[in-house]
Design a protein around this motif. Structure first.
Motif, PDB file in Angstrom:
ATOM      1  N   GLY A 141      57.260 -36.287  33.876  1.00 17.14           N
ATOM      2  CA  GLY A 141      57.903 -35.397  32.907  1.00 17.14           C
ATOM      3  C   GLY A 141      59.134 -36.100  32.286  1.00 17.14           C
ATOM      4  O   GLY A 141      59.368 -35.984  31.012  1.00 17.14           O
ATOM      5  N   VAL A 142      59.833 -36.513  33.177  1.00 15.78           N
ATOM      6  CA  VAL A 142      61.127 -37.551  32.703  1.00 15.78           C
ATOM      7  C   VAL A 142      60.845 -38.620  31.810  1.00 15.78           C
ATOM      8  O   VAL A 142      61.339 -38.745  30.638  1.00 15.78           O
ATOM      9  CB  VAL A 142      61.864 -38.024  34.078  1.00 15.78           C
ATOM     10  N   TRP A 143      59.778 -39.074  32.008  1.00 19.99           N
ATOM     11  CA  TRP A 143      59.280 -40.362  31.412  1.00 19.99           C
ATOM     12  C   TRP A 143      58.629 -39.841  30.085  1.00 19.99           C
ATOM     13  O   TRP A 143      58.858 -40.800  28.857  1.00 19.99           O
ATOM     14  CB  TRP A 143      58.265 -41.271  31.856  1.00 19.99           C
ATOM     15  N   VAL A 148      60.009 -39.725  23.871  1.00 19.65           N
ATOM     16  CA  VAL A 148      60.532 -39.167  22.967  1.00 19.65           C
ATOM     17  C   VAL A 148      61.673 -39.693  22.534  1.00 19.65           C
ATOM     18  O   VAL A 148      61.973 -39.806  21.101  1.00 19.65           O
ATOM     19  CB  VAL A 148      60.572 -37.622  23.062  1.00 19.65           C
ATOM     20  N   ALA A 149      62.808 -39.761  23.302  1.00 26.14           N
ATOM     21  CA  ALA A 149      63.858 -40.245  23.033  1.00 26.14           C
ATOM     22  C   ALA A 149      63.959 -41.638  22.591  1.00 26.14           C
ATOM     23  O   ALA A 149      64.616 -42.002  21.505  1.00 26.14           O
ATOM     24  CB  ALA A 149      64.761 -40.133  24.073  1.00 26.14           C
ATOM     25  N   MET A 150      63.294 -42.588  23.245  1.00 23.12           N
ATOM     26  CA  MET A 150      63.146 -43.984  22.659  1.00 23.12           C
ATOM     27  C   MET A 150      62.505 -44.081  21.378  1.00 23.12           C
ATOM     28  O   MET A 150      63.239 -44.962  20.446  1.00 23.12           O
ATOM     29  CB  MET A 150      62.398 -44.862  23.688  1.00 23.12           C
ATOM     30  N   LEU A 151      61.708 -43.318  20.948  1.00 24.58           N
ATOM     31  CA  LEU A 151      61.098 -43.519  19.659  1.00 24.58           C
ATOM     32  C   LEU A 151      62.233 -42.600  18.757  1.00 24.58           C
ATOM     33  O   LEU A 151      62.149 -43.167  17.567  1.00 24.58           O
ATOM     34  CB  LEU A 151      59.750 -42.645  19.665  1.00 24.58           C
ATOM     35  N   TYR A 341      59.522 -45.413  45.923  1.00 23.70           N
ATOM     36  CA  TYR A 341      58.123 -46.083  45.340  1.00 23.70           C
ATOM     37  C   TYR A 341      58.054 -45.678  43.850  1.00 23.70           C
ATOM     38  O   TYR A 341      57.767 -46.533  42.868  1.00 23.70           O
ATOM     39  CB  TYR A 341      57.082 -45.637  46.180  1.00 23.70           C
ATOM     40  N   LEU A 342      58.148 -44.381  43.200  1.00 20.83           N
ATOM     41  CA  LEU A 342      57.930 -43.788  42.186  1.00 20.83           C
ATOM     42  C   LEU A 342      58.908 -44.245  41.195  1.00 20.83           C
ATOM     43  O   LEU A 342      58.659 -44.652  40.009  1.00 20.83           O
ATOM     44  CB  LEU A 342      57.877 -42.149  42.185  1.00 20.83           C
ATOM     45  N   TRP A 343      60.147 -44.663  41.469  1.00 24.04           N
ATOM     46  CA  TRP A 343      61.323 -44.999  40.413  1.00 24.04           C
ATOM     47  C   TRP A 343      61.592 -46.327  40.570  1.00 24.04           C
ATOM     48  O   TRP A 343      62.693 -46.920  39.834  1.00 24.04           O
ATOM     49  CB  TRP A 343      62.131 -43.997  41.008  1.00 24.04           C
ATOM     50  N   HIS A 344      61.190 -47.207  41.483  1.00 25.94           N
ATOM     51  CA  HIS A 344      61.436 -48.534  41.510  1.00 25.94           C
ATOM     52  C   HIS A 344      61.314 -49.475  40.310  1.00 25.94           C
ATOM     53  O   HIS A 344      61.738 -50.392  39.827  1.00 25.94           O
ATOM     54  CB  HIS A 344      61.123 -49.392  42.839  1.00 25.94           C
ATOM     55  N   LEU A 345      60.032 -48.943  39.531  1.00 26.94           N
ATOM     56  CA  LEU A 345      59.825 -49.677  38.363  1.00 26.94           C
ATOM     57  C   LEU A 345      60.828 -49.133  37.107  1.00 26.94           C
ATOM     58  O   LEU A 345      61.098 -49.900  36.263  1.00 26.94           O
ATOM     59  CB  LEU A 345      58.200 -49.475  37.885  1.00 26.94           C
ATOM     60  N   THR A 346      61.119 -48.187  37.397  1.00 25.49           N
ATOM     61  CA  THR A 346      61.948 -47.405  36.342  1.00 25.49           C
ATOM     62  C   THR A 346      63.248 -48.307  36.274  1.00 25.49           C
ATOM     63  O   THR A 346      63.923 -48.581  35.470  1.00 25.49           O
ATOM     64  CB  THR A 346      62.035 -46.030  36.462  1.00 25.49           C
ATOM     65  N   ALA A 347      63.685 -48.631  37.701  1.00 25.97           N
ATOM     66  CA  ALA A 347      64.942 -49.209  37.757  1.00 25.97           C
ATOM     67  C   ALA A 347      64.697 -50.798  37.238  1.00 25.97           C
ATOM     68  O   ALA A 347      65.703 -51.149  36.558  1.00 25.97           O
ATOM     69  CB  ALA A 347      65.343 -49.281  39.356  1.00 25.97           C
TER      70      ALA A 347
END
Length: 416
Positions: A141-143, A148-151, A341-347
């Motif tokens: 959901g956050v992604w 949308v924000a990046m576009l 695990y879920l957020w380390h790529l986002t970081a």
């Protein structure tokens, strides 16, 4: 950049998780099995906690070392730093087998607690899956909002699409975990009845699939190894925990036999790579015709056997570490391993974005002097961002009952 992984958990200090398992076996030989156990943490299996913690740390480190990206103002190009020179050697340190070993042990402990109670195992499995879904839904959901924000602010479509495709890649483990955990009672019964015959079948199945793929040119069954290959370390975890609860040892002659088995498995994997069609990297590399992980190949299976043997050989040391000096690492990871695990790529993406877009700088060439010199800063920045993300989103990892009942507790990461 090809991504592969899974996770780890631990426990929130005195609060007992629904997945927590007594460190003391309930069988008649409990006093001998408990010998050599150190520390006050009686509600956990320190060995499982240790391999879980080491596994998640290695997963994050491996992914952050892989980063290679360029930005020319309109196009984002992503590579893999480990694809240069001798970088492939680092891929042999990938810890997926340890995470599945921990997951299998956790599932077996939990299965034993529901033994003889009709329907309890399936209700417990359903609860774990629902608990896992919550942090995953939050991530996606956050992604979705971030895309949308990046576009909206003008980030080129190609760059946004690349990021959006990479974020969910590690989630493949969830489907594999669900199937393997559902099969845990079957694996336990097979181990109790046929012992090493059952173990031999579990190892032989993915090897046979690989033989059909590369020996007979039959590619159809190859993707079955996404499940069958990881059933090898998962099944080892099931066997370990099943015997531990019964007060017996799966390998009577212990460490020497385990180390010999590990060396033989590694030699077999190296031989297959030397004479066969397999690449030297144990993970997929950009431009490679074959990936050893998509789907898993025979070298990956043998590597898993070696990792399991070495982990079991080091069990007393790892258990003492988890109960002593390692508690400062194990406990925080146990509480929020799924979030890590879920957020380390986002970081990682955030740090890359600041460097490429915010500062307008290029990433240093992989393995150059600048690359090595920047690694402490790179990891420090990544850890700082990840800590912030864990603080914000970690609350979604705890179940409504106030426990950490997620796939990092019974999944590829496992909990004891």
């Amino acid at each position: 950049m090809t991504l592969t992984t899974t996770l780890v958990p631990a426990e929130p200090a005195p609060r007992r998780s629904a997945l927590s398992e007594p460190d003391r076996p309930t069988g008649p030989a409990s006093t001998t099995v408990a010998a050599g156990r150190a520390g006050p943490r009686q509600g956990r299996d320190g060995f499982v906690d240790a391999i879980r913690a080491l596994g998640i740390v290695a997963v994050v480190a491996l992914h952050w070392l892989m980063v290679e990206a360029t930005w020319d103002g309109s196009t984002l190009r992503v590579g893999n730093a480990l694809g240069h020179g001798a970088g492939w050697t680092v891929t042999w340190l990938q810890t997926l087998p340890l995470l599945f070993l921990a997951a299998g042990a956790a599932a077996a402990y939990r299965s034993s607690r529901t033994l003889g109670l009709p329907g309890r195992w399936w209700r417990a499995l359903g609860g774990s899956v629902m608990g896992a879904a919550r942090p995953v839904v939050v991530l996606l959901g956050v992604w979705a909002l971030a895309v949308v924000a990046m576009l909206a602010v003008g980030v080129p479509d190609d760059a946004v699409r690349r990021l959006a495709r990479m974020v969910p890649q590690p989630l493949w483990f969830l489907g594999v975990w669900v199937v393997l955990v559902a099969l845990t009672p079957v694996l336990q019964r097979a181990w109790r009845r046929w012992r090493w015959g059952a173990a031999g079948v579990v190892v032989a199945l993915p090897l046979a699939v690989d033989a059909l793929r590369f020996g007979a040119g039959i590619d159809g069954p190859a993707w079955a190894n996404v499940l069958l290959a990881w059933a090898v370390p998962f099944g080892a975890g099931v066997a370990y925990a099943t015997d531990r609860r019964a007060g017996r040892r799966a390998v009577p002659n212990g460490r020497a036999l385990l180390v010999t088995g590990a060396l033989a498995a590694l030699a077999g994997a190296a031989l297959l790579i030397a004479v066969g069609p397999y690449p030297v990297s144990l993970i997929g590399m950009p431009g490679a015709e074959i990936s050893n992980l998509a789907p898993p190949t025979a070298p990956v299976v043998l590597h898993a056997v070696a990792m399991v043997c070495l982990a079991l050989a080091a069990r007393p040391v790892l258990a003492r570490w988890a109960e002593g000096a390692g508690r400062t690492v194990v406990r925080p990871l146990a509480q929020r391993s799924m979030t890590v695990y879920l957020w380390h790529l986002t970081a990682m993406f955030a740090v890359v974005g600041v460097v490429l877009l915010g500062f307008g700088q290029s990433l240093p060439e992989a393995w150059s002097a600048d690359w090595w010199a920047s690694r402490p800063v790179w990891f420090g920045a990544g850890l700082l961002v990840l800590a912030g993300l864990v603080r914000v989103f970690g609350r979604f990892e705890a179940s409504r009952a106030g426990t950490t009942d997620t796939p990092t507790g019974t999944g590829p990461v496992g909990a004891s």
